[in-house]
Enzyme design. Structure first.
Site, short mmCIF file in Angstrom:
data_model
loop_
_atom_site.label_atom_id
_atom_site.label_comp_id
_atom_site.label_asym_id
_atom_site.label_seq_id
_atom_site.Cartn_x
_atom_site.Cartn_y
_atom_site.Cartn_z
N LYS A 33 0.82 -1.22 0.00
CA LYS A 33 0.00 0.00 0.00
C LYS A 33 0.86 1.27 0.00
O LYS A 33 0.48 2.26 -0.62
CB LYS A 33 -0.97 0.01 1.18
CG LYS A 33 -0.35 0.24 2.55
CD LYS A 33 -1.42 0.34 3.61
CE LYS A 33 -0.81 0.55 4.98
NZ LYS A 33 -0.07 1.80 5.10
N THR A 34 2.00 1.25 0.69
CA THR A 34 2.86 2.44 0.71
C THR A 34 3.40 2.72 -0.69
O THR A 34 3.45 3.88 -1.14
CB THR A 34 4.03 2.25 1.69
OG1 THR A 34 3.51 1.99 2.99
CG2 THR A 34 4.89 3.50 1.75
N ASP A 225 -3.95 7.60 4.52
CA ASP A 225 -3.42 6.26 4.81
C ASP A 225 -4.08 5.72 6.07
O ASP A 225 -4.47 6.48 6.95
CB ASP A 225 -1.91 6.36 5.00
CG ASP A 225 -1.24 5.00 5.04
OD1 ASP A 225 -1.87 4.00 4.64
OD2 ASP A 225 -0.06 4.94 5.46
N GLU A 226 -4.18 4.40 6.18
CA GLU A 226 -4.74 3.74 7.37
C GLU A 226 -6.11 4.33 7.74
O GLU A 226 -6.37 4.68 8.90
CB GLU A 226 -3.78 3.86 8.56
CG GLU A 226 -2.38 3.35 8.30
CD GLU A 226 -2.29 1.82 8.26
OE1 GLU A 226 -3.34 1.17 8.27
OE2 GLU A 226 -1.17 1.30 8.20
N GLN A 256 -7.57 -4.69 9.87
CA GLN A 256 -6.53 -4.21 10.78
C GLN A 256 -6.99 -3.00 11.59
O GLN A 256 -6.18 -2.20 12.04
CB GLN A 256 -5.27 -3.86 9.99
CG GLN A 256 -4.66 -5.05 9.26
CD GLN A 256 -3.34 -4.72 8.59
OE1 GLN A 256 -2.34 -4.44 9.23
NE2 GLN A 256 -3.35 -4.75 7.26
N ARG A 615 2.32 -10.03 10.73
CA ARG A 615 3.62 -9.35 10.86
C ARG A 615 4.75 -10.28 10.43
O ARG A 615 5.86 -9.83 10.14
CB ARG A 615 3.90 -8.92 12.31
CG ARG A 615 2.95 -7.90 12.94
CD ARG A 615 2.68 -6.72 12.07
NE ARG A 615 1.47 -6.95 11.28
CZ ARG A 615 1.14 -6.24 10.22
NH1 ARG A 615 1.93 -5.28 9.78
NH2 ARG A 615 0.02 -6.48 9.55
#
Length: 774
Positions: A33-34, A225-226, A256, A615
């Site tokens: 996504k980044t 973002d997020e 998330q 993770r």
């Protein structure tokens, strides 16, 4: 310019090139996504969009800096400097510097961190003559923070019947008055806390049409973002800013969403399609981080949640190893197992320390892991410990700098007015505060006119010298950079000299910490661009203070240090490691016993587990302990319900400690499976008697079997409170014995009993069944 679209998968490319209108990018864990966000911004600029017209909001300074750096590499120009990229708080703080006057604040307003805010609340509680034990700063702060994030101001708070009823039920009926007094005190001090940066930004846009028009047309393209982590205040601000152009792109993953305790609401992302016309939804489901086995486990875990956007992660990577599920006898055994596993993986597979992460549900769990790593000589870094900027000597030094920038900052003033000692004691400070409150002015204004308020001559001289000194520092602001002022302050106040003269171990550490602070300021002024503010050439003290105040804990730790990383699962979001250990997979710990009362709470706990699992890149270990101390009591534990949600063919199970052989994958989770047998061999969760063999007795009983005892027919347990040393007692299992010693706390008494046939044992009386014989 390089071919920035090269290397994107079809969905990523579509997300990058869809530039107009509302867009929701559902980005699964590890789906790049980044990369998509940064490439999308670069694509907008390549199409001719002015960098000044792009707003990108993140949740960490690290993410913002990384995005800006990547965009610079793609475009090969300095245009990335002109982007408004940063955290919600840092970007809004930057905007508010130029707009604060509209709301009655000075442009040099102070940003209070959490400790500052709690200090103000403590003062307010005292001034309202309320019980400080009943109205603790932490509880008041959390309640007020929740109200602000929900856009509930002091007036609305006091006028809302349901809120008042909640406070009445919590036996804190004066919280509304505390909130109002706190807000007024911050305003008088020319200060905003973290939450104010959001609520004041909202007020600016809501109440000043010209400001709303200005920023709606400045930020023609908005990226968040997020998005699943946004709260109501952030949601409303984005709605206002994006209303004119509706070029709003949100990136997030509902799976998330784990920050409801901070006020975040998953509904923001679940209902995004209802907020704008013709919303386009693009899902990023290809994972570039984890092995298929780890991803398949994650997919199956999250499928148990009802409230979600459907997606299935996949990867082209090799299958990888099964997940290791390890049961240990105690939490100390759990810590030892993890330390041993790290050593083994380093030796066999050539991992570095930085390749490992230990994740847990609560900070309290870190102790056993930390002790085991120390004993094994494994270096580690704990995220969530005391921040460098929270150390006393650093906060003292920064208080001087804050006061220079904003003399109305009462918290900074109170902190350093008599440090180093200059003859302005507590009585004088209390008197100055009283005069300030009576006359509705700031404490600094009282000190400026100290002669008028009748302070004694000796005290008056000390106050005048202090005021003159601060004013002389303040006069340096227009011409000197942050380092020159800070160095001058340390020298002129005697602050650094006093620390230097303290040759104790602690004193040397404090002096070194202050030197490190000065080093950081020097680095700030020598960096070509302030990455936090984005303003070229601004090396002022005010800009530096804003930058460090808005740092998060993860921004202050070096992620590349060759150490094992330890942190809560909440702190791990956005990070990835080759090998991950998730500890404490036990009922009432994970999921938390406080978060299983509603489906919404349980689903957030499951999302937290999903975050922990995703993770891991190559190897994942899940551990749990049969016994664990909680609040001073040894408790028996059941494995977490989340373990049952992982397909049995993806898990290898073993028992660490106690001499049992490892158990490989069984035939299933049902009756008779390896997992089922594992649970059956675990002592049930109801309170049971805890027995500890003393170190002396351990040697004698090493090869001795316990002698079974049949309780007397008239056996009735006695009240443990009546037990005394020297008494003869009968135990249901160990038989007759004599009480040799009583110890422990009143809430958790322990008796050392020498049994006739089973030797000496330590018995926890809260659980023991003993009958006094004589």
């Amino acid at each position: 310019m390089q071919d920035y679209l090269k290397g994107l998968n079809p969905n990523q490319r579509e997300a990058v090139t869809t530039t107009e209108g509302a867009l929701m990018i559902v980005a699964g864990a590890g789906s790049g996504k980044t990369k998509v966000l940064t490439t999308r911004i670069a694509h907008l600029m390549a199409k001719g969009v002015d960098a000044f017209n792009i707003l990108a909001l993140t949740f960490t300074n690290k993410a913002a800096a990384e995005m800006k750096e990547r965009i610079g590499h793609i475009l090969g120009t300095g245009e990335a400097r002109n982007l408004y990229i940063g955290t919600f708080h840092s970007v809004f703080a930057r905007i508010m510097r130029g707009e604060a006057h509209r709301l009655g604040y000075p442009s040099s307003f102070t940003i209070y961190d959490t400790d500052d805010a709690k200090s103000v609340l403590k003062t307010v509680v005292q001034e309202l003559n309320l019980d400080p034990q009943h109205y603790k700063p932490n509880a008041c702060y959390n309640r007020i923070s929740g109200a602000k994030n929900a856009l509930v101001g002091p007036r609305e708070y006091l006028n809302d019947y349901h809120i008042q009823q909640e406070d009445m039920r919590a036996n804190r009926p004066m919280l509304g008055q505390i909130y109002a007094a706190y807000a007024q005190r911050c305003f008088k001090n020319g200060a905003m806390d973290f939450d104010d940066l959001l609520i004041k930004m909202y007020e600016l846009l809501k109440n000043f049409p010209e400001a709303l028009h200005k920023y709606q047309h400045k930020f023609k393209y908005i990226l968040i973002d997020e998005y699943q982590d946004t709260n109501p205040a952030q949601y409303e601000i984005i709605k206002l800013l994006g209303a004119a152009n509706e070029n709003v792109c949100v990136v997030g993953d509902d799976a998330q969403s784990i920050y409801s305790f901070r006020g975040a609401t998953i509904q923001n992302i679940l209902q995004f399609q209802n907020d704008y016309d013709d919303v386009k939804v693009i899902k990023l489901e290809q994972n570039y981080r984890s092995t298929p086995n780890i991803l398949n486990a994650a997919n199956q875990i999250i499928k148990n949640n009802k409230g979600q956007i459907e997606k299935t992660l996949f990867t082209d990577q090799p299958t990888g190893e099964n997940i290791k599920l390890v049961r240990t006898q105690s939490d100390n055994d759990e810590g030892k197992y993890v330390a041993d596993a790290i050593m083994e993986n380093k030796l066999r597979n050539h991992f570095s320390n930085k390749d490992f992460a230990i994740l847990y549900r609560t900070n309290a769990q870190s102790r056993s892991f930390e002790e085991s790593l120390r004993r094994a000589g494994i270096p580690y870094t704990i995220f969530g410990g005391i921040s460098f900027y929270q150390r006393k000597e650093i906060k003292d030094y920064i208080a001087y700098l804050r006061l220079i920038v904003n003399p109305q900052d009462e918290e900074a003033l109170k902190r350093i007015i008599n440090y180093p000692i200059r003859g302005i004691g507590k009585t004088t400070v209390d008197k100055a505060i009283l005069f300030a409150n009576q006359n509705e002015i700031s404490m600094w204004q009282v000190l400026e006119s100290a002669a008028y308020y009748g302070f004694k001559s000796g005290t008056l001289q000390a106050i005048d010298e202090f005021v003159t000194m601060i004013k002389s520092f303040h006069s340096m602001l227009p011409t000197k950079n942050a380092y020159d002022i800070a160095f001058h302050v340390g020298k002129q106040t005697g602050f650094v000299k006093e620390l230097f003269n303290d040759k104790s171990t602690e004193g040397v550490q404090r002096y070194e910490n202050v030197q490190e602070l000065l080093n950081s300021i020097k680095e700030f002024i020598e960096t070509p661009i302030s990455e936090e503010s984005g303003e070229v050439g601004d090396k002022s003290l005010g800009t530096y203070l804003q930058q460090i105040t808005l740092l998060t804990d993860s921004d202050q730790k070096d992620p590349n240090a060759d150490t094992v990383k330890m942190m809560t699962i909440h702190a791990s979001k956005g990070l990835e490691y080759p090998v991950v250990f998730v500890g404490g997979l036990e009922e009432t710990l994970f999921p938390s016993g406080m978060s299983i009362n509603t489906r919404e709470e349980l689903e957030e706990e499951r999302r937290l587990f999903y975050v922990a699992v995703t993770r891991a890149k190559k190897r994942l270990f899940l551990t749990y302990a049969n016994t664990r101390y909680k609040f001073g009591q040894l408790t028996q534990n059941e494995p977490s319900r989340f373990i049952e949600e992982i397909p049995q063919d993806l898990v290898d199970r073993s028992y660490a400690g106690g001499g049992l052989k490892n158990q490989s994958s069984g035939s299933g989770w049902g009756s008779g499976s390896a997992f089922d047998r594992m649970r059956k061999t675990t002592t049930p969760a109801q309170p049971q008697e805890r027995t500890f063999v003393s170190a002396v007795a351990a040697g004698a009983l090493k090869n001795q079997k316990e002698v079974a005892h049949t309780p007397s027919t008239n056996f009735v347990p006695s009240d443990p409170a009546t037990l005394q040393e020297g008494m003869k007692v009968e135990h249901q299992k160990f038989g007759f014995g004599e009480v040799m010693k009583l110890e422990g706390s009143a809430h958790n008494p322990v008796a050392t009993i020498k049994f006739d046939q089973n030797g000496e044992k330590k018995i926890m009386l809260n659980y023991a069944k003993l009958m006094i014989v004589q």
